[in-house]
Write a protein that holds these residues in place. Structure first.
Motif, PDB file in Angstrom:
ATOM      1  N   ASP A  15     -23.802 -12.206  28.844  1.00 52.31           N
ATOM      2  CA  ASP A  15     -23.662 -13.616  29.224  1.00 52.31           C
ATOM      3  C   ASP A  15     -23.739 -13.795  30.742  1.00 52.31           C
ATOM      4  O   ASP A  15     -24.355 -14.736  31.229  1.00 52.31           O
ATOM      5  CB  ASP A  15     -22.353 -14.200  28.693  1.00 52.31           C
ATOM      6  N   SER A  16     -23.119 -12.879  31.482  1.00 54.43           N
ATOM      7  CA  SER A  16     -23.172 -12.951  32.945  1.00 54.43           C
ATOM      8  C   SER A  16     -24.600 -12.771  33.447  1.00 54.43           C
ATOM      9  O   SER A  16     -25.062 -13.519  34.316  1.00 54.43           O
ATOM     10  CB  SER A  16     -22.271 -11.879  33.571  1.00 54.43           C
ATOM     11  N   ALA A  17     -25.305 -11.798  32.901  1.00 54.24           N
ATOM     12  CA  ALA A  17     -26.688 -11.554  33.308  1.00 54.24           C
ATOM     13  C   ALA A  17     -27.577 -12.736  32.923  1.00 54.24           C
ATOM     14  O   ALA A  17     -28.421 -13.170  33.709  1.00 54.24           O
ATOM     15  CB  ALA A  17     -27.208 -10.268  32.675  1.00 54.24           C
ATOM     16  N   ARG A  18     -27.362 -13.274  31.749  1.00 47.34           N
ATOM     17  CA  ARG A  18     -28.161 -14.424  31.303  1.00 47.34           C
ATOM     18  C   ARG A  18     -27.915 -15.635  32.207  1.00 47.34           C
ATOM     19  O   ARG A  18     -28.836 -16.390  32.527  1.00 47.34           O
ATOM     20  CB  ARG A  18     -27.803 -14.760  29.851  1.00 47.34           C
ATOM     21  N   ARG A  19     -26.683 -15.791  32.652  1.00 49.32           N
ATOM     22  CA  ARG A  19     -26.333 -16.887  33.568  1.00 49.32           C
ATOM     23  C   ARG A  19     -27.124 -16.778  34.876  1.00 49.32           C
ATOM     24  O   ARG A  19     -27.616 -17.770  35.402  1.00 49.32           O
ATOM     25  CB  ARG A  19     -24.825 -16.885  33.830  1.00 49.32           C
ATOM     26  N   VAL A  20     -27.267 -15.559  35.394  1.00 51.43           N
ATOM     27  CA  VAL A  20     -28.066 -15.337  36.611  1.00 51.43           C
ATOM     28  C   VAL A  20     -29.500 -15.794  36.382  1.00 51.43           C
ATOM     29  O   VAL A  20     -30.065 -16.559  37.169  1.00 51.43           O
ATOM     30  CB  VAL A  20     -28.046 -13.852  37.037  1.00 51.43           C
ATOM     31  N   LEU A  21     -30.095 -15.321  35.296  1.00 56.74           N
ATOM     32  CA  LEU A  21     -31.497 -15.626  35.023  1.00 56.74           C
ATOM     33  C   LEU A  21     -31.715 -17.115  34.764  1.00 56.74           C
ATOM     34  O   LEU A  21     -32.723 -17.686  35.169  1.00 56.74           O
ATOM     35  CB  LEU A  21     -31.991 -14.792  33.844  1.00 56.74           C
ATOM     36  N   ARG A  53     -34.279  -5.600  36.470  1.00 57.70           N
ATOM     37  CA  ARG A  53     -33.172  -4.935  37.168  1.00 57.70           C
ATOM     38  C   ARG A  53     -33.055  -5.434  38.604  1.00 57.70           C
ATOM     39  O   ARG A  53     -31.967  -5.748  39.074  1.00 57.70           O
ATOM     40  CB  ARG A  53     -33.378  -3.414  37.178  1.00 57.70           C
ATOM     41  N   SER A  54     -34.158  -5.485  39.309  1.00 55.17           N
ATOM     42  CA  SER A  54     -34.097  -5.888  40.718  1.00 55.17           C
ATOM     43  C   SER A  54     -33.733  -7.364  40.860  1.00 55.17           C
ATOM     44  O   SER A  54     -32.966  -7.735  41.752  1.00 55.17           O
ATOM     45  CB  SER A  54     -35.393  -5.572  41.450  1.00 55.17           C
ATOM     46  N   VAL A  55     -34.240  -8.211  39.971  1.00 54.46           N
ATOM     47  CA  VAL A  55     -33.912  -9.641  40.029  1.00 54.46           C
ATOM     48  C   VAL A  55     -32.427  -9.855  39.741  1.00 54.46           C
ATOM     49  O   VAL A  55     -31.751 -10.622  40.437  1.00 54.46           O
ATOM     50  CB  VAL A  55     -34.791 -10.445  39.049  1.00 54.46           C
ATOM     51  N   LEU A  56     -31.907  -9.184  38.734  1.00 52.84           N
ATOM     52  CA  LEU A  56     -30.483  -9.328  38.412  1.00 52.84           C
ATOM     53  C   LEU A  56     -29.608  -8.839  39.559  1.00 52.84           C
ATOM     54  O   LEU A  56     -28.652  -9.503  39.952  1.00 52.84           O
ATOM     55  CB  LEU A  56     -30.140  -8.553  37.136  1.00 52.84           C
ATOM     56  N   SER A  72     -20.142  -6.744  36.401  1.00 55.67           N
ATOM     57  CA  SER A  72     -20.708  -6.810  35.055  1.00 55.67           C
ATOM     58  C   SER A  72     -22.222  -6.839  35.101  1.00 55.67           C
ATOM     59  O   SER A  72     -22.894  -6.167  34.315  1.00 55.67           O
ATOM     60  CB  SER A  72     -20.209  -8.060  34.317  1.00 55.67           C
ATOM     61  N   VAL A  73     -22.771  -7.604  36.018  1.00 58.92           N
ATOM     62  CA  VAL A  73     -24.228  -7.671  36.165  1.00 58.92           C
ATOM     63  C   VAL A  73     -24.752  -6.317  36.651  1.00 58.92           C
ATOM     64  O   VAL A  73     -25.789  -5.838  36.170  1.00 58.92           O
ATOM     65  CB  VAL A  73     -24.643  -8.819  37.104  1.00 58.92           C
ATOM     66  N   ASP A  74     -24.031  -5.674  37.561  1.00 56.96           N
ATOM     67  CA  ASP A  74     -24.428  -4.331  38.012  1.00 56.96           C
ATOM     68  C   ASP A  74     -24.445  -3.352  36.843  1.00 56.96           C
ATOM     69  O   ASP A  74     -25.338  -2.507  36.751  1.00 56.96           O
ATOM     70  CB  ASP A  74     -23.469  -3.814  39.083  1.00 56.96           C
ATOM     71  N   ARG A  75     -23.453  -3.444  35.934  1.00 58.26           N
ATOM     72  CA  ARG A  75     -23.410  -2.557  34.766  1.00 58.26           C
ATOM     73  C   ARG A  75     -24.619  -2.792  33.860  1.00 58.26           C
ATOM     74  O   ARG A  75     -25.158  -1.852  33.280  1.00 58.26           O
ATOM     75  CB  ARG A  75     -22.137  -2.753  33.935  1.00 58.26           C
ATOM     76  N   VAL A  76     -25.056  -4.041  33.732  1.00 55.43           N
ATOM     77  CA  VAL A  76     -26.267  -4.335  32.952  1.00 55.43           C
ATOM     78  C   VAL A  76     -27.461  -3.633  33.590  1.00 55.43           C
ATOM     79  O   VAL A  76     -28.256  -2.981  32.903  1.00 55.43           O
ATOM     80  CB  VAL A  76     -26.512  -5.858  32.828  1.00 55.43           C
ATOM     81  N   CYS A  77     -27.567  -3.740  34.911  1.00 53.17           N
ATOM     82  CA  CYS A  77     -28.671  -3.079  35.627  1.00 53.17           C
ATOM     83  C   CYS A  77     -28.634  -1.567  35.415  1.00 53.17           C
ATOM     84  O   CYS A  77     -29.670  -0.942  35.173  1.00 53.17           O
ATOM     85  CB  CYS A  77     -28.600  -3.401  37.117  1.00 53.17           C
ATOM     86  N   GLU A  78     -27.453  -0.994  35.479  1.00 55.02           N
ATOM     87  CA  GLU A  78     -27.307   0.446  35.291  1.00 55.02           C
ATOM     88  C   GLU A  78     -27.655   0.854  33.866  1.00 55.02           C
ATOM     89  O   GLU A  78     -28.299   1.882  33.637  1.00 55.02           O
ATOM     90  CB  GLU A  78     -25.887   0.881  35.636  1.00 55.02           C
ATOM     91  N   THR A  79     -27.252   0.039  32.891  1.00 54.64           N
ATOM     92  CA  THR A  79     -27.564   0.321  31.493  1.00 54.64           C
ATOM     93  C   THR A  79     -29.068   0.291  31.263  1.00 54.64           C
ATOM     94  O   THR A  79     -29.622   1.163  30.578  1.00 54.64           O
ATOM     95  CB  THR A  79     -26.854  -0.687  30.565  1.00 54.64           C
ATOM     96  N   ILE A  80     -29.740  -0.699  31.840  1.00 54.11           N
ATOM     97  CA  ILE A  80     -31.199  -0.785  31.718  1.00 54.11           C
ATOM     98  C   ILE A  80     -31.842   0.462  32.317  1.00 54.11           C
ATOM     99  O   ILE A  80     -32.722   1.080  31.715  1.00 54.11           O
ATOM    100  CB  ILE A  80     -31.739  -2.064  32.385  1.00 54.11           C
ATOM    101  N   GLU A  81     -31.395   0.843  33.500  1.00 55.59           N
ATOM    102  CA  GLU A  81     -31.962   2.012  34.171  1.00 55.59           C
ATOM    103  C   GLU A  81     -31.743   3.294  33.363  1.00 55.59           C
ATOM    104  O   GLU A  81     -32.666   4.080  33.157  1.00 55.59           O
ATOM    105  CB  GLU A  81     -31.339   2.162  35.557  1.00 55.59           C
ATOM    106  N   GLU A  82     -30.518   3.486  32.873  1.00 53.46           N
ATOM    107  CA  GLU A  82     -30.200   4.693  32.112  1.00 53.46           C
ATOM    108  C   GLU A  82     -30.990   4.764  30.813  1.00 53.46           C
ATOM    109  O   GLU A  82     -31.526   5.815  30.457  1.00 53.46           O
ATOM    110  CB  GLU A  82     -28.698   4.749  31.819  1.00 53.46           C
ATOM    111  N   GLU A  83     -31.064   3.644  30.091  1.00 53.20           N
ATOM    112  CA  GLU A  83     -31.782   3.640  28.817  1.00 53.20           C
ATOM    113  C   GLU A  83     -33.281   3.797  29.027  1.00 53.20           C
ATOM    114  O   GLU A  83     -33.952   4.471  28.249  1.00 53.20           O
ATOM    115  CB  GLU A  83     -31.469   2.365  28.036  1.00 53.20           C
ATOM    116  N   ALA A  84     -33.825   3.210  30.085  1.00 55.62           N
ATOM    117  CA  ALA A  84     -35.250   3.373  30.385  1.00 55.62           C
ATOM    118  C   ALA A  84     -35.564   4.833  30.681  1.00 55.62           C
ATOM    119  O   ALA A  84     -36.574   5.371  30.216  1.00 55.62           O
ATOM    120  CB  ALA A  84     -35.660   2.480  31.558  1.00 55.62           C
TER     121      ALA A  84
END
Length: 98
Positions: A15-21, A53-56, A72-84
């Protein structure tokens, strides 16, 4: 290798990441709304992995005033990076380095 990165993000982080976008009127990949599910399944196109990731990360303060929300948004970025990295889903920049 697949063209889609699929990952589960906890609802509050999603939700936090979606709010940014939403606040920057992002025209690329928009994660689904969370509803009541504890986790939100994101299906990020491979060509959006690095960009999202960079936009968030760059705009995380738009999620709210709290350092916790920014984290929380940083954790989303980290999750994307790790899973990629784990799954091998990466954007193709037109170079075949094999």
């Amino acid at each position: 290798m697949t063209d889609i990165l699929s990952l589960e993000i906890p609802r509050s982080r999603s939700d936090s990441a979606r709010r940014v976008l939403t606040r920057i009127a992002w025209k690329g990949y928009m994660p689904p709304e969370s509803g009541e599910a504890p986790d939100v399944v994101w299906h990020v196109p491979a060509d959006q992995v690095d960009l999202i990731r960079s936009v968030l990360r760059r705009n995380r303060r738009l999620a709210g005033e709290s350092v916790t929300i920014w984290g929380s948004v940083d954790r989303v970025c980290e999750t994307i990076e790790e899973e990629a990295r784990r799954s091998g889903v990466r954007p193709s920049y037109g170079h075949d380095l094999n």
